[in-house]
Design a protein around this motif. Structure first.
Motif, PDB file in Angstrom:
ATOM      1  N   GLU A  29    -103.933  55.826 -28.151  1.00 50.18           N
ATOM      2  CA  GLU A  29    -105.028  54.689 -28.330  1.00 50.18           C
ATOM      3  C   GLU A  29    -104.419  53.936 -27.640  1.00 50.18           C
ATOM      4  OE1 GLU A  29    -104.772  55.557 -32.614  1.00 50.18           O
ATOM      5  OE2 GLU A  29    -106.572  57.327 -32.559  1.00 50.18           O
ATOM      6  N   TRP A  31    -102.873  53.409 -25.380  1.00 49.06           N
ATOM      7  CA  TRP A  31    -103.451  53.070 -23.726  1.00 49.06           C
ATOM      8  C   TRP A  31    -104.859  52.415 -23.608  1.00 49.06           C
ATOM      9  CZ3 TRP A  31    -101.447  51.733 -19.568  1.00 49.06           C
ATOM     10  CH2 TRP A  31    -102.140  52.090 -18.315  1.00 49.06           C
ATOM     11  N   VAL A  32    -105.027  53.469 -23.975  1.00 52.84           N
ATOM     12  CA  VAL A  32    -106.886  52.979 -24.378  1.00 52.84           C
ATOM     13  C   VAL A  32    -107.049  51.571 -23.960  1.00 52.84           C
ATOM     14  CG1 VAL A  32    -108.885  53.160 -25.331  1.00 52.84           C
ATOM     15  CG2 VAL A  32    -107.736  55.672 -24.679  1.00 52.84           C
ATOM     16  N   LYS A  33    -106.739  50.861 -25.088  1.00 49.53           N
ATOM     17  CA  LYS A  33    -107.007  49.592 -25.629  1.00 49.53           C
ATOM     18  C   LYS A  33    -105.526  48.459 -24.048  1.00 49.53           C
ATOM     19  CE  LYS A  33    -106.481  49.242 -29.896  1.00 49.53           C
ATOM     20  NZ  LYS A  33    -106.152  49.542 -31.549  1.00 49.53           N
ATOM     21  N   SER A  35    -105.386  49.490 -21.224  1.00 50.58           N
ATOM     22  CA  SER A  35    -105.795  49.820 -20.079  1.00 50.58           C
ATOM     23  C   SER A  35    -107.256  48.721 -19.874  1.00 50.58           C
ATOM     24  CB  SER A  35    -106.343  51.257 -19.064  1.00 50.58           C
ATOM     25  OG  SER A  35    -107.441  52.033 -20.249  1.00 50.58           O
ATOM     26  N   ARG A  36    -108.121  49.002 -20.691  1.00 52.58           N
ATOM     27  CA  ARG A  36    -109.388  48.069 -21.380  1.00 52.58           C
ATOM     28  C   ARG A  36    -109.133  46.786 -21.192  1.00 52.58           C
ATOM     29  NH1 ARG A  36    -112.343  50.813 -26.208  1.00 52.58           N
ATOM     30  NH2 ARG A  36    -112.603  52.765 -25.718  1.00 52.58           N
ATOM     31  N   ASN A  37    -108.318  46.703 -21.249  1.00 46.08           N
ATOM     32  CA  ASN A  37    -108.529  44.525 -21.030  1.00 46.08           C
ATOM     33  C   ASN A  37    -107.834  44.229 -20.102  1.00 46.08           C
ATOM     34  OD1 ASN A  37    -106.503  42.235 -21.120  1.00 46.08           O
ATOM     35  ND2 ASN A  37    -105.678  42.573 -23.478  1.00 46.08           N
ATOM     36  N   MET A  39    -108.628  46.437 -17.251  1.00 46.94           N
ATOM     37  CA  MET A  39    -109.553  46.069 -16.199  1.00 46.94           C
ATOM     38  C   MET A  39    -110.615  45.717 -16.492  1.00 46.94           C
ATOM     39  SD  MET A  39    -109.415  49.076 -14.292  1.00 46.94           S
ATOM     40  CE  MET A  39    -110.819  49.755 -13.830  1.00 46.94           C
ATOM     41  N   SER A  40    -111.079  44.469 -17.799  1.00 48.15           N
ATOM     42  CA  SER A  40    -111.831  43.743 -18.040  1.00 48.15           C
ATOM     43  C   SER A  40    -110.984  42.887 -16.654  1.00 48.15           C
ATOM     44  CB  SER A  40    -112.020  43.585 -19.297  1.00 48.15           C
ATOM     45  OG  SER A  40    -112.609  42.580 -19.381  1.00 48.15           O
ATOM     46  N   SER A  41    -110.172  41.981 -17.270  1.00 48.74           N
ATOM     47  CA  SER A  41    -109.697  41.053 -16.585  1.00 48.74           C
ATOM     48  C   SER A  41    -110.024  41.140 -14.942  1.00 48.74           C
ATOM     49  CB  SER A  41    -108.044  41.107 -17.151  1.00 48.74           C
ATOM     50  OG  SER A  41    -107.923  39.778 -17.959  1.00 48.74           O
ATOM     51  N   GLN A  43    -111.718  42.574 -13.350  1.00 42.89           N
ATOM     52  CA  GLN A  43    -112.999  43.241 -13.257  1.00 42.89           C
ATOM     53  C   GLN A  43    -113.695  41.455 -13.046  1.00 42.89           C
ATOM     54  OE1 GLN A  43    -115.690  45.157 -11.959  1.00 42.89           O
ATOM     55  NE2 GLN A  43    -116.601  43.889 -11.789  1.00 42.89           N
TER      56      GLN A  43
END
Length: 183
Positions: A29, A31-33, A35-37, A39-41, A43
């Protein structure tokens, strides 16, 4: 009164559910947060590079990612540091311009994170040191990473104020004033 009781009970149940999760699930859980952070930055950085995002500073988004990885390393989260660096390298490989160049210091943080994790593990396996004083005890609780002060009776208000002033927090579950040993 019932609504207040129900709200407290539900919060307690949620905390217990979180505590009872297997460590692997908790790590996934987290790691998901992370990786999202990233990936968002990443992008946003890519959009800045190709001109579709205007008014943003690329350096701030790079700093956001590097700061995240540095905090993970400082906390000894070696697995997450490795995954984050691997993810950044994957993004760099698939992008026309790298989001973070290999010259950046975060790519050298794996060893640091592993050393800190090893030190934390050694401390977690160390037995607590207990020092008695008149009216209580001081516990160096290495497993909990806490300095704990336990009193036989409630201390005077000036003692409580001094504890609070020095960063101690009251833990009702441990019946002790606590302070982190290490960050």
């Amino acid at each position: 009164k019932f609504t207040t009781f129900r709200d407290k009970a539900l919060k307690g149940i949620c905390r217990q559910i979180e505590r009872d999760k297997p460590q692997e699930q908790k790590d996934d859980e987290v790691w998901v947060k992370i990786s999202r952070n990233i990936m968002s930055s990443a992008q946003t950085i890519a959009n800045i590079d190709n001109g579709t995002e205007r008014g943003y500073n690329r350096t701030l988004f790079v700093s956001s990612i590097t700061g995240l990885v540095q905090r993970l390393a400082k906390n000894g989260q070696a697995t997450h540091v490795k995954k984050a660096i691997y993810l950044i390298r994957e993004i760099n490989a698939s992008s026309p311009k790298p989001i973070i160049t290999e010259k950046n210091s975060i790519f050298k943080l794996i060893d640091t994170a592993e050393a800190i994790a090893e030190t934390k593990q050694d401390l977690a396996n160390k037995e607590s040191d207990i020092y008695q004083f008149y009216g209580g005890e001081v516990v160096l609780n290495y497993q909990a990473n806490r300095l704990q002060i336990k009193h036989d009776t409630k201390p005077a208000q000036d003692v409580i104020n001094a504890l609070k002033k020095n960063g101690f927090k009251w833990s009702p579950s441990k019946m002790a004033w606590q302070l982190f040993l290490h960050n």
